[in-house]
Scaffold this motif. Structure first.
Motif, PDB file in Angstrom:
ATOM      1  N   VAL A   1      -7.553  11.093  -5.848  1.00 29.64           N
ATOM      2  CA  VAL A   1      -6.664  10.009  -5.380  1.00 29.64           C
ATOM      3  C   VAL A   1      -7.024   9.560  -3.751  1.00 29.64           C
ATOM      4  CG1 VAL A   1      -4.078   9.492  -4.659  1.00 29.64           C
ATOM      5  CG2 VAL A   1      -4.672  10.936  -6.685  1.00 29.64           C
ATOM      6  N   VAL A   2      -7.411  10.414  -3.061  1.00 27.56           N
ATOM      7  CA  VAL A   2      -7.950   9.872  -1.674  1.00 27.56           C
ATOM      8  C   VAL A   2      -8.876   9.127  -2.030  1.00 27.56           C
ATOM      9  CG1 VAL A   2      -8.672  10.745   0.539  1.00 27.56           C
ATOM     10  CG2 VAL A   2      -6.583  11.796  -0.628  1.00 27.56           C
TER      11      VAL A   2
ATOM     12  N   SER B   1       1.312  -4.445  -5.678  1.00 23.69           N
ATOM     13  CA  SER B   1       0.928  -3.184  -5.597  1.00 23.69           C
ATOM     14  C   SER B   1       0.987  -2.657  -7.070  1.00 23.69           C
ATOM     15  CB  SER B   1       2.228  -2.397  -4.999  1.00 23.69           C
ATOM     16  OG  SER B   1       3.543  -2.851  -5.477  1.00 23.69           O
TER      17      SER B   1
ATOM     18  N   ILE C   1      -3.190   4.910  -9.180  1.00 30.51           N
ATOM     19  CA  ILE C   1      -3.034   6.206  -8.481  1.00 30.51           C
ATOM     20  C   ILE C   1      -2.495   7.076  -9.306  1.00 30.51           C
ATOM     21  CG2 ILE C   1      -1.598   6.743  -6.555  1.00 30.51           C
ATOM     22  CD1 ILE C   1      -2.437   4.597  -5.205  1.00 30.51           C
TER      23      ILE C   1
ATOM     24  N   VAL D   1       1.356   4.141  -3.019  1.00 27.53           N
ATOM     25  CA  VAL D   1       0.982   5.561  -2.831  1.00 27.53           C
ATOM     26  C   VAL D   1       2.202   6.302  -3.018  1.00 27.53           C
ATOM     27  CG1 VAL D   1       0.456   7.277  -1.054  1.00 27.53           C
ATOM     28  CG2 VAL D   1      -0.920   5.058  -1.323  1.00 27.53           C
TER      29      VAL D   1
ATOM     30  N   ASN E   1     -12.350   2.847   5.221  1.00 23.86           N
ATOM     31  CA  ASN E   1     -13.381   3.538   4.154  1.00 23.86           C
ATOM     32  C   ASN E   1     -13.676   4.886   5.256  1.00 23.86           C
ATOM     33  OD1 ASN E   1     -13.498   2.684   1.754  1.00 23.86           O
ATOM     34  ND2 ASN E   1     -14.975   1.191   2.178  1.00 23.86           N
TER      35      ASN E   1
ATOM     36  N   ALA F   1      -8.905   1.023  -3.435  1.00 24.63           N
ATOM     37  CA  ALA F   1      -7.533   0.394  -3.627  1.00 24.63           C
ATOM     38  C   ALA F   1      -7.184  -0.486  -2.607  1.00 24.63           C
ATOM     39  CB  ALA F   1      -6.426   1.585  -3.867  1.00 24.63           C
ATOM     40  N   PHE F   2      -7.508  -0.179  -1.256  1.00 20.14           N
ATOM     41  CA  PHE F   2      -7.369  -0.953  -0.080  1.00 20.14           C
ATOM     42  C   PHE F   2      -8.272  -2.071  -0.082  1.00 20.14           C
ATOM     43  CE2 PHE F   2      -8.444  -2.008   4.194  1.00 20.14           C
ATOM     44  CZ  PHE F   2      -7.291  -1.959   4.773  1.00 20.14           C
TER      45      PHE F   2
ATOM     46  N   PHE G   1       0.781  -1.102  -0.010  1.00 22.90           N
ATOM     47  CA  PHE G   1      -0.098   0.020  -0.027  1.00 22.90           C
ATOM     48  C   PHE G   1       0.903   1.496   0.068  1.00 22.90           C
ATOM     49  CE2 PHE G   1      -2.932   3.194   1.740  1.00 22.90           C
ATOM     50  CZ  PHE G   1      -4.104   2.922   1.159  1.00 22.90           C
TER      51      PHE G   1
ATOM     52  N   TYR H   1      -9.755   7.573  -4.110  1.00 20.47           N
ATOM     53  CA  TYR H   1      -9.564   6.134  -4.753  1.00 20.47           C
ATOM     54  C   TYR H   1      -8.666   5.001  -3.750  1.00 20.47           C
ATOM     55  CZ  TYR H   1      -7.470   2.518  -7.688  1.00 20.47           C
ATOM     56  OH  TYR H   1      -6.934   1.200  -8.290  1.00 20.47           O
ATOM     57  N   LEU H   2      -8.298   5.592  -2.551  1.00 27.28           N
ATOM     58  CA  LEU H   2      -7.742   4.908  -1.628  1.00 27.28           C
ATOM     59  C   LEU H   2      -8.533   3.819  -1.111  1.00 27.28           C
ATOM     60  CD1 LEU H   2      -5.280   7.344   0.254  1.00 27.28           C
ATOM     61  CD2 LEU H   2      -4.606   5.860  -1.598  1.00 27.28           C
TER      62      LEU H   2
ATOM     63  N   VAL I   1     -10.789   7.175   5.370  1.00 27.64           N
ATOM     64  CA  VAL I   1     -10.615   7.758   3.968  1.00 27.64           C
ATOM     65  C   VAL I   1     -11.717   9.049   4.081  1.00 27.64           C
ATOM     66  CG1 VAL I   1     -11.092   7.691   1.622  1.00 27.64           C
ATOM     67  CG2 VAL I   1      -9.583   6.031   2.675  1.00 27.64           C
TER      68      VAL I   1
END
Lengths: 307, 304
Positions: free
Chosen positions: A233-234, A183, A190, A110, A291, A240-241, A106, A236-237, A294
């Motif tokens: 981007v945030v 990754s 990302i 990033v 979530n 992604a997680f 992760f 999308y985290l 985030v």
């Protein structure tokens, strides 16, 4: 802020409940019980077994008991397959492994993805930009289960630099390939998101104003453009997680790391229901809390969306 | 009042400029080289899946006994013995297996996307059109379902109900529509305040009909774009599960299962087993992503 947090919590808690009830009902509906063996057990033995594990109670009662034992004692019950192990013990054994390389993956996604995307945006339409776009488009179609065999082929079979599997207490040689395999595709996503949102922000009026004022480029990018550009981007985290947690199952199985995913797949093949449920709920809880995190991060960066 | 009859409304619902809108889109799409090339590649892959069998001297289940025990030495791809892609570890023809795997993978992708188009569009359009409390409740359901780590539930689902292609379709279909519902709802929110919807409401068209005849056709562009991008992600889902051995069952196969088998055999030097399925997988996914990008440029009103 607190109201916002409570509002998000109002989604998070039902999500977990739905997940627990849904998986319990699904598993209860499964044809064939957990104690079905090659030879049918005598009915009295079966009845005793079911009483021991509390399976003779009505479904609603079973779910309630299960919930209570998770909430009050953090106890996911015994494994049906490994008589001497509880689900907690299995999770305690496998989870640290998965968490180790998962966290590295992760962080790598990033810390490589964002600078790559920003660099590509700042050098828009140069070789660097094309290279970054090319790499990230290419990496998009290389999910973990494609990356893992390719990496093993190159670094283990051809070059002989890295071991093809195992964990050995997390020595670095054993961690490298899982991290890269897990990754890559997220790093690419990302980078792509960071690039396009940075490009958009750099074209905004307030950036033009900053340029007109004669601010140095460095201050424009870091002080004005970076924060708004990071919003997509945030957001999308979270996905992604989830993707990485899911992907870790493949990594655990392929590299035989002894992580939680390996137990999960084995239990799925053996119909070891408590283990399946324990892992599913654990990942669900992780996902939901991440979530939530985030969302808070998002609200902190972008004050407009509060309330 | 006859002027405002059903036929008049229908004529109104299909604006005369509509065709040129699509023609515009087609022109924009054809100008995009990567997208048109991708479309050609996808046509080729589809042809391979549908017609590949015709050229296969071996069936996908037949075992070439002469290869057994000597796959690494004799099983390599060869035109002479009819194994164009070589054989797998059991002596089965990899060409025929790849045709079969391509067929199943594409089918999963397309069926998953279709389910999402039908269910997601209707769900999203309904929530968006009625708005208010119904919208809140419907989208809350979507929020909750989206926050669940779906792959785990899907695996539980496959374990409980048995692993078959049908179950795979149902399991993937259960969640594939969530994203689409959100997108369709967002789009509906902007459409429902337009004049033609107001006109339909004013002459007393029932809500269900407004959604079906006025809202949904106007969602078409966005829906097509996202459906194209959904196909590869459905293929990814299926391959992921099959890679773990929890998806399609032997003798049926898919790209994920073939890649897994190839990866399991690569230390014996039978690399063709990994590379042929991998090639088809990567090329197809690539093509779908470029096609989706091209369609978005051509159809998405946001970028116009």
């Amino acid at each position: 802020m607190i109201a916002y947090f409570l509002k998000r919590l109002a989604v998070a808690v039902p999500t977990l409940l739905v997940l627990i009830v849904l998986s319990y009902v699904l598993i209860h509906a499964a044809p064939g019980g957990p104690f079905d063996a090659e030879r049918a057990l005598p009915p009295e033995v079966m009845a005793n077994l079911e009483r021991k594990y509390g399976l003779d109670a009505p479904l609603a009662v079973q779910i309630w008991r299960y919930l209570v034992s998770i909430v009050t004692q953090f106890d996911f019950g015994p494994s049906f397959r490994y008589k001497d192990q509880s689900v907690n013990a299995i999770i305690a054994q496998g989870f640290p492994v998965t968490l180790t390389y998962g966290a590295w993956a992760f962080v790598a996604a990033v810390l490589v993805g964002i600078p790559l995307g920003i660099a590509a945006a700042l050098r828009h339409n140069t070789v660097l930009d094309y290279l970054a776009v090319g790499v990230s488009v290419g990496a998009q179609v290389l999910p973990n289960f494609v990356m893992a065999p390719i990496l093993t082929l190159v670094f283990t079979l051809w070059l002989g630099w890295l071991p093809g599997g195992g964990w050995q207490g997390g020595q670095w040689m054993y961690v490298v390939m899982p991290v890269i395999a897990l990754s890559t595709s997220f790093m690419a996503s990302i980078a792509r998101i960071a690039r396009s949102s940075m490009l958009e922000v750099l074209n905004a009026d307030f950036i033009r104003t900053a340029r007109a004022k004669g601010l140095p480029a460095r201050r424009i990018v870091l002080g004005h453009a970076l924060k708004p550009a990071m919003l997509p981007v945030v957001s999308y985290l979270g996905p992604a997680f989830v993707g990485m947690i899911t992907g870790s199952v493949v990594i655990d199985v392929f590299f035989a790391t002894g992580g939680i995913g390996q137990f999960f797949v084995n239990s799925a093949l053996n119909r070891d229901y408590p283990v399946i449920m324990g892992v599913t709920i654990l990942t669900g809880a992780l996902t939901v809390s991440f979530n939530l995190l985030v969302d808070l991060l998002y609200a902190w960066i972008d004050p407009r969306i509060r309330y | 009042m006859i002027l405002f009859g059903r036929r008049a409304v229908r004529a109104f619902a299909q604006p005369r400029g509509g065709r040129s809108l699509w023609r515009d889109a087609r022109r924009r799409f054809l100008a995009n080289r990567a997208a048109t090339a991708s479309l050609a590649v996808l046509v080729l892959v589809a042809a391979f899946a549908l017609l590949g069998d015709v050229f296969a001297p071996w069936s996908n289940e037949e075992i070439d006994w002469s290869m057994l025990g000597a796959v690494a030495e004799k099983g390599a791809p060869s035109l002479a013995n009819g194994h164009y892609f070589g054989v797998d570890q059991l002596g089965r023809d990899l060409y025929a297996r790849t045709v079969q795997g391509t067929r199943i993978s594409l089918m999963v992708g397309i069926v998953g996307a279709l389910i999402s188009v039908v269910v997601g569009t209707l769900y999203g359009a309904t929530a968006g059109y009625f708005g208010g409390r119904l919208d809140g409740a419907m989208m809350r359901v979507v929020d909750v379902l989206m926050a669940i780590p779906y792959m785990f539930v899907l695996i539980v689902f496959m374990v409980v109900f048995g692993r078959s292609i049908l179950m795979l379709f149902i399991g993937i279909g259960l969640v594939s529509w969530l994203d689409m519902a959100r997108i369709a709802r967002g789009q509906t929110l902007t459409i429902r305040n337009r004049e033609f919807v107001e006109a339909a409401v004013a002459i007393g068209v029932r809500p269900g009909r407004i959604i079906a005849r006025h809202i949904v056709p106007n969602l078409a562009g966005v829906v097509i774009v996202y459906a194209t991008l959904l196909v590869p992600s459905m293929i990814l889902y299926e391959s992921f599960i099959s890679f773990l051995g929890l998806g399609v069952q032997e003798p049926a196969t898919s790209w994920g299962a073939l890649i897994a088998a190839g990866a399991g055999q690569m230390q014996y030097g039978t690399l063709w087993q990994l590379l042929f399925p991998l090639f088809f997988f990567v090329v197809t996914l690539f093509a779908f992503f470029f096609l989706g990008d091209g369609l978005r440029d051509a159809l998405d009103p946001k970028d116009r």
